[in-house]
Every structure is written in C-alpha cells, then in structure tokens.
Write a protein that holds these residues in place. Structure first.
Motif, PDB file in Angstrom:
ATOM      1  N   PHE A  76      -3.626   4.015   7.755  1.00 37.68           N
ATOM      2  CA  PHE A  76      -4.006   3.782   6.364  1.00 37.68           C
ATOM      3  C   PHE A  76      -2.732   3.466   5.590  1.00 37.68           C
ATOM      4  CE2 PHE A  76      -7.252   6.472   8.105  1.00 37.68           C
ATOM      5  CZ  PHE A  76      -8.434   6.042   7.526  1.00 37.68           C
ATOM      6  N   MET A  77      -2.834   2.541   4.643  1.00 38.16           N
ATOM      7  CA  MET A  77      -1.702   2.291   3.754  1.00 38.16           C
ATOM      8  C   MET A  77      -2.192   1.616   2.489  1.00 38.16           C
ATOM      9  SD  MET A  77       0.369  -0.941   5.452  1.00 38.16           S
ATOM     10  CE  MET A  77       1.112  -1.403   3.871  1.00 38.16           C
ATOM     11  N   ASP A  78      -1.463   1.863   1.396  1.00 40.20           N
ATOM     12  CA  ASP A  78      -1.768   1.195   0.136  1.00 40.20           C
ATOM     13  C   ASP A  78      -1.545  -0.302   0.280  1.00 40.20           C
ATOM     14  OD1 ASP A  78      -2.331   3.642  -0.947  1.00 40.20           O
ATOM     15  OD2 ASP A  78      -0.486   3.793  -2.130  1.00 40.20           O
ATOM     16  N   CYS A  79      -2.297  -1.075  -0.492  1.00 33.35           N
ATOM     17  CA  CYS A  79      -2.239  -2.531  -0.384  1.00 33.35           C
ATOM     18  C   CYS A  79      -1.731  -3.162  -1.676  1.00 33.35           C
ATOM     19  CB  CYS A  79      -3.621  -3.068  -0.026  1.00 33.35           C
ATOM     20  SG  CYS A  79      -3.618  -4.791   0.513  1.00 33.35           S
ATOM     21  N   ASP A  80      -0.794  -2.492  -2.338  1.00 37.97           N
ATOM     22  CA  ASP A  80      -0.281  -2.994  -3.609  1.00 37.97           C
ATOM     23  C   ASP A  80       1.116  -3.583  -3.497  1.00 37.97           C
ATOM     24  OD1 ASP A  80       1.232  -0.744  -3.194  1.00 37.97           O
ATOM     25  OD2 ASP A  80       0.372   0.409  -4.852  1.00 37.97           O
ATOM     26  N   GLY A  81       1.616  -3.723  -2.275  1.00 36.30           N
ATOM     27  CA  GLY A  81       2.940  -4.267  -2.068  1.00 36.30           C
ATOM     28  C   GLY A  81       4.051  -3.242  -2.107  1.00 36.30           C
ATOM     29  N   SER A  82       3.724  -1.970  -2.340  1.00 36.01           N
ATOM     30  CA  SER A  82       4.751  -0.937  -2.380  1.00 36.01           C
ATOM     31  C   SER A  82       5.188  -0.514  -0.985  1.00 36.01           C
ATOM     32  CB  SER A  82       4.255   0.283  -3.162  1.00 36.01           C
ATOM     33  OG  SER A  82       3.100   0.840  -2.550  1.00 36.01           O
ATOM     34  N   LEU A  83       4.334  -0.727  -0.006  1.00 35.72           N
ATOM     35  CA  LEU A  83       4.624  -0.382   1.379  1.00 35.72           C
ATOM     36  C   LEU A  83       4.582  -1.654   2.224  1.00 35.72           C
ATOM     37  CD1 LEU A  83       2.397   2.805   1.595  1.00 35.72           C
ATOM     38  CD2 LEU A  83       4.896   2.771   1.630  1.00 35.72           C
ATOM     39  N   ASP A  84       5.497  -1.762   3.160  1.00 36.21           N
ATOM     40  CA  ASP A  84       5.623  -2.943   3.999  1.00 36.21           C
ATOM     41  C   ASP A  84       4.941  -2.680   5.343  1.00 36.21           C
ATOM     42  OD1 ASP A  84       6.410  -5.117   5.533  1.00 36.21           O
ATOM     43  OD2 ASP A  84       8.480  -5.075   4.835  1.00 36.21           O
ATOM     44  N   PRO A  85       3.947  -3.480   5.723  1.00 39.81           N
ATOM     45  CA  PRO A  85       3.312  -3.287   7.027  1.00 39.81           C
ATOM     46  C   PRO A  85       4.293  -3.320   8.192  1.00 39.81           C
ATOM     47  CG  PRO A  85       2.018  -4.793   5.692  1.00 39.81           C
ATOM     48  CD  PRO A  85       3.309  -4.563   4.943  1.00 39.81           C
ATOM     49  N   GLN A  86       5.435  -3.995   8.008  1.00 36.11           N
ATOM     50  CA  GLN A  86       6.432  -4.021   9.070  1.00 36.11           C
ATOM     51  C   GLN A  86       6.993  -2.629   9.371  1.00 36.11           C
ATOM     52  OE1 GLN A  86       7.689  -6.793  10.942  1.00 36.11           O
ATOM     53  NE2 GLN A  86       5.820  -7.751  10.144  1.00 36.11           N
TER      54      GLN A  86
END
Length: 227
Positions: A76-86
C-alpha cells in the motif's frame, strides 16, 4: 509479482508520475474513492488496474484495492507523489527475505514535505501504537508491505482513517514480526485531502483514536465491536 494498492481521491495530477515509476513486476491497483477530476481515466491510460470504492473512506478504498489484489504480496502507498514507487524495494526486502511479516516505511521528509500538525499527530499516534503493541515504531507508515492472505485473515474492519492503525494493532496481537525501513518523503502534488489542513489532520486522528479506544476496551475485558 507484487500488487500495489493506491487509494485515490482526485490525484489526476500525481498519477502519471507515480504510475510511470512503478517497478517491473509490480501491478498498480488504483482504488478510486469517488474522484471528480478524471483520476480513474488517467490511471487506466497509464496502465493501472482501476477499481471503484463508492463508499467514502480511506480504509474503504484500501479494502477495495485489497479485494482486487491477486499476488501473494501486497503493498500500500499514497498516490499523491510524496512517495516514490521506486522505493518499494526498501520495504519489500525484509519481507521477501523472510525477516518480517509486515514492513512499514518510516518517512524521512524533505523540507516542506510534512505539515507541522500532521507530523505532531503522527508522532503522538506512533507513541500510542508503541505503548499498546510493544513494537518500536516511529511512523504509521503509508508505504507498507505484507502477505495478502495473511492481511485478509487479520479481519481489519475500519473503513476510514483508522485502517492503517488497526492493521498494525491486529498484526501485533497475532504475533507478526513488524519492521520499519526508512523511505524518502517528498512534497506532495496538490493539496492533501487528509493532512493538508489542521481540520483534515483532526479528522484522521479522530478515526484513529476510535480504534485505540476499542483496543483499551478489549484490554479491560469489554466487548470488542470489531470482532
């Protein structure tokens, strides 16, 4: 294959960047919670599997995404650009190595990335989480990884902002090995619907305090309304 659940409410601006940085072998599941800015269409154009969560609530969106997941491991991760999927590999590594059953990304914020009211609330909630679980956590960790079947078996019931807190408390109750790994935390795209204002932070804290009250009730031998 790893499924990555992305709860979304009006994140059309951030979606292309987030989905474009999804690592190979990771399937993005965008759980839309009633966006009015075309987020589902943007997500579909960028290759995400889109599901709809018509009942408003952060936990409701996470639950809808989890129901659509099929991989053995789910993130799970936020999708607002604060976290990088990389950076998903940072939280997946201990899980895939068999060293932990759940891994949370402890945010290391860049300047201006984390409003003071959200940071203070997170610190207080993390302290309460440590006290009740006995696990040395510093952050509620919006980027996290665990086994899909194991998470379903926890029976997390909150469908609002208490979802991530209840997940950790139930996992600790069941003896899960829970670990943290530091992850960079950037300034988000657009204004947060959750913690972008003191009122938004207060609403999130209200839901999480409700989860904590039920934990206290259970500890006193009362009725656990969450099962």
């Amino acid at each position: 294959m790893v499924d990555v659940v992305l709860p979304v409410l009006d994140e059309a601006e951030a979606l292309p960047w987030v989905l474009g940085r999804m690592p190979d072998g990771h399937r993005a599941i965008v759980a839309d919670n009633g966006s009015s800015d075309g987020s589902p269409e943007v997500a579909a154009r960028h290759g995400a599997h889109v599901v709809h969560a018509p009942v408003r609530g952060f936990g409701a969106a996470c639950w809808a995404g989890l129901q659509a997941a099929r991989a053995d491991v789910v993130c799970f991760m936020d999708c607002d650009g604060s976290l990088d999927p990389q950076d998903l590999g940072l939280v997946l590594e201990p899980l895939l190595a068999g060293e932990a059953d759940m891994v949370l990304g402890a945010r290391i914020p860049e300047r201006g990335a984390w409003p003071w009211h959200a940071r203070v609330a997170n610190r207080a909630l993390a302290r309460e989480l440590r006290r009740r679980s006995g696990i040395a956590l510093t952050d509620l960790g919006p980027m996290r990884a665990m086994g899909r079947r194991e998470l379903l078996a926890l029976g997390v019931e909150d469908r609002r902002f208490g979802w991530p807190l209840e997940m950790v408390l139930r996992a600790a109750r069941d003896g899960w090995r829970i670990a943290e790994r530091p992850v960079p935390y950037r300034a988000r795209s657009g204004r947060s619907k959750v913690t972008g204002t003191p009122l938004g932070t207060a609403r999130a804290v209200r839901d999480m305090l409700g989860v904590l009250r039920e934990v206290d009730l259970r500890a006193r031998g009362g009725v656990d309304v969450r099962g």
